[in-house]
Design a protein around this motif. Sequence first.
Motif, PDB file in Angstrom:
ATOM      1  N   GLU A   1       0.846  -1.188   0.000  1.00 30.74           N
ATOM      2  CA  GLU A   1       0.000   0.000   0.000  1.00 30.74           C
ATOM      3  C   GLU A   1       0.883   1.241   0.000  1.00 30.74           C
ATOM      4  O   GLU A   1       2.046   1.188   0.391  1.00 30.74           O
ATOM      5  CB  GLU A   1      -0.963  -0.005   1.186  1.00 30.74           C
ATOM      6  N   VAL A   2       0.290   2.357  -0.429  1.00 29.88           N
ATOM      7  CA  VAL A   2       1.043   3.601  -0.555  1.00 29.88           C
ATOM      8  C   VAL A   2       0.257   4.763   0.042  1.00 29.88           C
ATOM      9  O   VAL A   2      -0.966   4.722   0.121  1.00 29.88           O
ATOM     10  CB  VAL A   2       1.376   3.913  -2.042  1.00 29.88           C
ATOM     11  N   GLN A   3       1.000   5.793   0.461  1.00 28.02           N
ATOM     12  CA  GLN A   3       0.390   7.054   0.907  1.00 28.02           C
ATOM     13  C   GLN A   3       0.233   7.892  -0.353  1.00 28.02           C
ATOM     14  O   GLN A   3       1.216   8.349  -0.924  1.00 28.02           O
ATOM     15  CB  GLN A   3       1.307   7.759   1.919  1.00 28.02           C
TER      16      GLN A   3
ATOM     17  N   ILE B   1      -4.032   6.467   2.647  1.00 29.34           N
ATOM     18  CA  ILE B   1      -3.325   5.211   2.387  1.00 29.34           C
ATOM     19  C   ILE B   1      -4.224   4.321   1.532  1.00 29.34           C
ATOM     20  O   ILE B   1      -5.366   4.052   1.884  1.00 29.34           O
ATOM     21  CB  ILE B   1      -2.950   4.517   3.707  1.00 29.34           C
TER      22      ILE B   1
ATOM     23  N   THR C   1      -1.711  -0.512  -3.402  1.00 37.01           N
ATOM     24  CA  THR C   1      -0.958  -0.173  -4.617  1.00 37.01           C
ATOM     25  C   THR C   1      -1.738  -0.513  -5.878  1.00 37.01           C
ATOM     26  O   THR C   1      -1.748   0.274  -6.834  1.00 37.01           O
ATOM     27  CB  THR C   1       0.400  -0.903  -4.629  1.00 37.01           C
TER      28      THR C   1
ATOM     29  N   SER D   1       7.166   3.902   5.600  1.00 34.46           N
ATOM     30  CA  SER D   1       6.206   2.847   5.340  1.00 34.46           C
ATOM     31  C   SER D   1       4.826   3.346   5.748  1.00 34.46           C
ATOM     32  O   SER D   1       4.649   3.724   6.895  1.00 34.46           O
ATOM     33  CB  SER D   1       6.582   1.606   6.146  1.00 34.46           C
ATOM     34  N   PRO D   2       3.849   3.407   4.889  1.00 28.74           N
ATOM     35  CA  PRO D   2       3.891   3.106   3.461  1.00 28.74           C
ATOM     36  C   PRO D   2       4.605   4.230   2.698  1.00 28.74           C
ATOM     37  O   PRO D   2       4.598   5.364   3.149  1.00 28.74           O
ATOM     38  CB  PRO D   2       2.411   3.034   3.068  1.00 28.74           C
TER      39      PRO D   2
END
Length: 158
Positions: free
Chosen positions: A11-13, A24, A27, A49-50
């Motif tokens: 997952e990404v911010q 969040i 991905t 992280s993320p």
Amino acid sequence: MIINNKIKAAEVQLTGIDGEDLGIVPTSEALAMAKKLKVDLVCTSLMSSPPPCKLVRAGAAKEEAQQVRKREQKAKVKEIRLTPQIEEHDYETKKQQAERILRAGDAALLVVRISGKEGEKAKKLLEELLRDLASVGVKQSGIQLSGKQAAVQVNPIA
């Protein structure tokens, strides 16, 4: 800089195209959103992280990376040698050469070779040249008189 499918985090911010925080997001969902909007998903840092990622118009990420690389290249210092008894035409030529170097983003080291009691004449010549180059460059430090030469470094105006 990691782009699109090369991002391996779960997952990404996510930050939107206009800079809005989208929180969040998985991905896969972020990639689908990027594909739908016809933009690139760019990971800006892997240190957290993320990882923070943003949506950027297609191709802009590569352009930005090239600009950053270009800015990171250290400016070269190019030396221009003069003598205290320089003729007016030669002075103009050296001045134009220094302007060209400074406009290209490099620094110019102006060096006047002196012998005997020409120190003051050399200093006056460098001061005049610095005045003429004020529109394209700024001196890094004062004029150094040492032994057989007088020198000053001129850096380009950012």
